[in-house]
Design a protein around this motif. Sequence first.
Motif, PDB file in Angstrom:
ATOM      1  N   LYS A  65      31.613  26.600  43.275  1.00 31.63           N
ATOM      2  CA  LYS A  65      30.935  25.422  43.822  1.00 31.63           C
ATOM      3  C   LYS A  65      30.532  24.439  42.728  1.00 31.63           C
ATOM      4  N   SER A  66      30.436  24.931  41.507  1.00 32.35           N
ATOM      5  CA  SER A  66      30.117  24.057  40.372  1.00 32.35           C
ATOM      6  C   SER A  66      31.365  23.360  39.827  1.00 32.35           C
ATOM      7  N   ALA A  67      32.505  23.499  40.515  1.00 29.31           N
ATOM      8  CA  ALA A  67      33.789  22.892  40.166  1.00 29.31           C
ATOM      9  C   ALA A  67      34.473  23.585  38.990  1.00 29.31           C
ATOM     10  N   LYS A  68      33.918  24.676  38.498  1.00 30.51           N
ATOM     11  CA  LYS A  68      34.576  25.455  37.457  1.00 30.51           C
ATOM     12  C   LYS A  68      35.619  26.358  38.100  1.00 30.51           C
ATOM     13  N   ARG A  69      36.650  26.684  37.344  1.00 29.19           N
ATOM     14  CA  ARG A  69      37.686  27.589  37.821  1.00 29.19           C
ATOM     15  C   ARG A  69      37.681  28.832  36.955  1.00 29.19           C
ATOM     16  N   LYS A  70      37.818  29.989  37.605  1.00 28.48           N
ATOM     17  CA  LYS A  70      37.852  31.261  36.883  1.00 28.48           C
ATOM     18  C   LYS A  70      39.021  32.079  37.369  1.00 28.48           C
ATOM     19  N   CYS A  71      39.611  32.808  36.452  1.00 29.89           N
ATOM     20  CA  CYS A  71      40.679  33.737  36.803  1.00 29.89           C
ATOM     21  C   CYS A  71      40.050  35.095  37.093  1.00 29.89           C
ATOM     22  N   LEU A  72      40.544  35.730  38.149  1.00 31.13           N
ATOM     23  CA  LEU A  72      40.071  37.064  38.491  1.00 31.13           C
ATOM     24  C   LEU A  72      41.111  38.090  38.071  1.00 31.13           C
ATOM     25  N   ASN A  73      40.631  39.263  37.698  1.00 37.28           N
ATOM     26  CA  ASN A  73      41.506  40.369  37.369  1.00 37.28           C
ATOM     27  C   ASN A  73      42.154  40.843  38.664  1.00 37.28           C
ATOM     28  N   ASN A  77      38.946  46.207  41.912  1.00 33.83           N
ATOM     29  CA  ASN A  77      38.623  46.505  43.308  1.00 33.83           C
ATOM     30  C   ASN A  77      37.985  45.300  43.992  1.00 33.83           C
ATOM     31  N   PHE A  78      37.134  44.583  43.280  1.00 36.94           N
ATOM     32  CA  PHE A  78      36.479  43.401  43.840  1.00 36.94           C
ATOM     33  C   PHE A  78      37.518  42.384  44.299  1.00 36.94           C
ATOM     34  N   THR A  79      38.489  42.114  43.457  1.00 38.09           N
ATOM     35  CA  THR A  79      39.508  41.119  43.776  1.00 38.09           C
ATOM     36  C   THR A  79      40.361  41.577  44.952  1.00 38.09           C
ATOM     37  N   GLN A  80      40.749  42.839  44.968  1.00 36.38           N
ATOM     38  CA  GLN A  80      41.551  43.359  46.076  1.00 36.38           C
ATOM     39  C   GLN A  80      40.803  43.235  47.402  1.00 36.38           C
ATOM     40  N   ASN A  81      39.516  43.572  47.413  1.00 39.14           N
ATOM     41  CA  ASN A  81      38.709  43.448  48.632  1.00 39.14           C
ATOM     42  C   ASN A  81      38.532  41.983  49.029  1.00 39.14           C
ATOM     43  N   LEU A  82      38.359  41.106  48.057  1.00 37.13           N
ATOM     44  CA  LEU A  82      38.211  39.676  48.329  1.00 37.13           C
ATOM     45  C   LEU A  82      39.475  39.114  48.988  1.00 37.13           C
ATOM     46  N   ILE A  83      40.627  39.527  48.501  1.00 38.15           N
ATOM     47  CA  ILE A  83      41.897  39.069  49.074  1.00 38.15           C
ATOM     48  C   ILE A  83      42.044  39.579  50.504  1.00 38.15           C
ATOM     49  N   LYS A  84      41.718  40.838  50.730  1.00 40.51           N
ATOM     50  CA  LYS A  84      41.813  41.402  52.081  1.00 40.51           C
ATOM     51  C   LYS A  84      40.921  40.635  53.062  1.00 40.51           C
ATOM     52  N   ARG A  85      39.684  40.363  52.652  1.00 45.46           N
ATOM     53  CA  ARG A  85      38.758  39.627  53.537  1.00 45.46           C
ATOM     54  C   ARG A  85      39.260  38.206  53.774  1.00 45.46           C
ATOM     55  N   ALA A  86      39.811  37.573  52.761  1.00 40.46           N
ATOM     56  CA  ALA A  86      40.317  36.200  52.916  1.00 40.46           C
ATOM     57  C   ALA A  86      41.506  36.172  53.873  1.00 40.46           C
ATOM     58  N   LEU A  87      42.377  37.178  53.787  1.00 43.59           N
ATOM     59  CA  LEU A  87      43.536  37.230  54.673  1.00 43.59           C
ATOM     60  C   LEU A  87      43.131  37.491  56.124  1.00 43.59           C
ATOM     61  N   HIS A  88      42.084  38.280  56.330  1.00 46.25           N
ATOM     62  CA  HIS A  88      41.595  38.544  57.700  1.00 46.25           C
ATOM     63  C   HIS A  88      40.973  37.308  58.327  1.00 46.25           C
TER      64      HIS A  88
END
Length: 91
Positions: A65-73, A77-88
């Motif tokens: 929200k601060s307009a910064k961009r970050k790369c996720l690993n 596990n956090f990233t995998q769960n985030l992707i699953k929730r986003a796809l749902h």
Amino acid sequence: MKTVAIVSFLCLLAAEVQGQNRYPKGRCFCADKGVDMVLQKVIEKIEIIPPSPLCGNQEIIVTLKSAKRKCLNAESNFTQNLIKRALHRMP
């Protein structure tokens, strides 16, 4: 005349060497593996970039929200769960 031909050849050779690709592995957006976790309440957008000829890695980039961009690993596990929730949530 021979000198002009040699100088011309060397100029062409120098131009060819200079035009070669410096990045044989391609250009990835993320320089390293990325962070393992980001607070979900500060994430505005998630971008999933699949492997391509330019970059052999799958990259997950979040815009905060601060307009910064970050790369996720991508392997965390956090990233995998985030992707699953986003796809749902997708329609």
